[in-house]
Design an enzyme around this catalytic site. Sequence first.
Site, PDB file in Angstrom:
ATOM      1  N   GLY A 185      23.841  44.359  34.485  1.00 29.51           N
ATOM      2  CA  GLY A 185      23.334  45.545  35.154  1.00 29.51           C
ATOM      3  C   GLY A 185      23.454  46.774  34.275  1.00 29.51           C
ATOM      4  N   GLY A 233      25.304  40.654  35.732  1.00 27.96           N
ATOM      5  CA  GLY A 233      24.322  40.471  36.796  1.00 27.96           C
ATOM      6  C   GLY A 233      23.408  39.295  36.572  1.00 27.96           C
ATOM      7  N   GLU A 256      33.646  41.899  31.336  1.00 29.53           N
ATOM      8  CA  GLU A 256      33.901  43.122  32.104  1.00 29.53           C
ATOM      9  C   GLU A 256      35.282  43.739  31.916  1.00 29.53           C
ATOM     10  OE1 GLU A 256      30.480  41.030  34.013  1.00 29.53           O
ATOM     11  OE2 GLU A 256      32.442  40.411  33.244  1.00 29.53           O
ATOM     12  N   ASP A 264      32.489  40.116  38.189  1.00 33.00           N
ATOM     13  CA  ASP A 264      32.081  40.111  39.595  1.00 33.00           C
ATOM     14  C   ASP A 264      30.928  39.139  39.838  1.00 33.00           C
ATOM     15  OD1 ASP A 264      30.264  41.771  38.173  1.00 33.00           O
ATOM     16  OD2 ASP A 264      29.756  42.866  39.994  1.00 33.00           O
TER      17      ASP A 264
END
Length: 473
Positions: A185, A233, A256, A264
């Site tokens: 993302g 993402g 991340e 995530d």
Amino acid sequence: MGQQFVWRLQSSDARAIRPEESSIPAAALLSPSSYSRPCFGVPVRAPLVPSSGDPVIQGPEEAFYLWAKMGVKRRRRPSKSSVVKVSFIGMNIAAFKAFRFSSIRRASVILQHLRMSKHTETAEVLLERRGCAGVITLNRPKLLNALSLNMIRQIYPQLKKWERDPDTFLIIIKGAGGKAFCAGGDIKALSEAKKAGQTLSQDLFREEYILNNAIASCQKPYVALIDGITMGGGVGLSVHGQFRVATERSLFAMPETGIGLFPDVGGGYFLPRLQGKLGYFLALTGFRLKGRDVHRAGIATHFVDSEKLHVLEEELLALKSPSAEDVAGVLESYHAKSKMGQDKSIIFEEHMDKINSCFSANTVEQILENLRQDGSPFAMEQIKVINKMSPTSLKITLRQLMEGSTKTLQEVLTMEYRLTQACMEGHDFHEGVRAVLIDKDQTPKWKPADLKDVTDEDLNSYFKSLGSRDLKF
């Protein structure tokens, strides 16, 4: 011989389309079989017989209605500046008569087509119905197909529509450009929006996780062609699907912890379910898997040479009312024929014993101590990598995976949504974005800067319920 009829197309606004995108075969206006889009055109009983080639529409503007000199009622005379001419040479009179009565209906069909084609190069995501399948193409190649909120808002309703459609038997998702499936993302935009007091971080994570769950629960076979970079993402758009096809160009990572976040998009669900403690290792270090190793690790279900992807896709599209078993059979046949990288050893295989022993600890501090006691070059390298990560992110990530190992995907996504909102309020995410993406000095100043200063109380605050703001499916 034949007569020439001139049709004029008028735009009701000033939006331009590129000339090279505005040419449509004239025959497409008359016969659905002469153009690739099955919805285009209405059958005409009388034949169209062009005397010299196939005339085309050429012009800079959209068509909002048709105007013909010979009897089709016009609403207003088009101005010279906005006229687009369509010449049919040698059209049969009967064909013209059959055509003119449906001219207004045709105009709306033409407009729909032009709207679809107008932004082919600039649309962030392309959604097409082809053969037996719905095809999603992530279309931001210059940005490595980075996932935006706008893309999510287009993909989700179309996915649900195809899932309900009895004529859609399969869903394929892929990335444009050949370099990336989806590199993640736009985290820079997230940081900037949060600082500006906007709600992007709330909306994007909520809607992205709802999409991740929809992919996991999709009742139609879902095939992700993860050719190229697949991170963040992009992992969420693929790993929860029934079939994931890697190639020699695949590059998987969840990096991340290096930007003050955590892995995530359901990372707390699928990572602890990989073999041994491999998922914990990947999550804490951001280690990159490439090519066939993406399949060997269990991220992908199949491996296919990239040069065969197009043929594979066409074979899938040509299936007649396929079941999940039919799709699996096609994928298995291509996987079995792929020999590229087959003789190479698994990059993490020789270290799996160390990974399993060192990363089985319940605290990050103990993991580091296990690595120090191991003392091998591999172990010492992992210490260097982990020491560069956000201490807060490391502790969040370890607890996320430990708790996620016994949760359902929806429970994990609910937990992760809480974590994202807490991270947006904290220091390290914005500092990580600054160091990696804005100033690019690669030297983030984490707060706290040491693992021992991240207390259990601090950690608990990231996992607490958001009450009415919690993620709901």
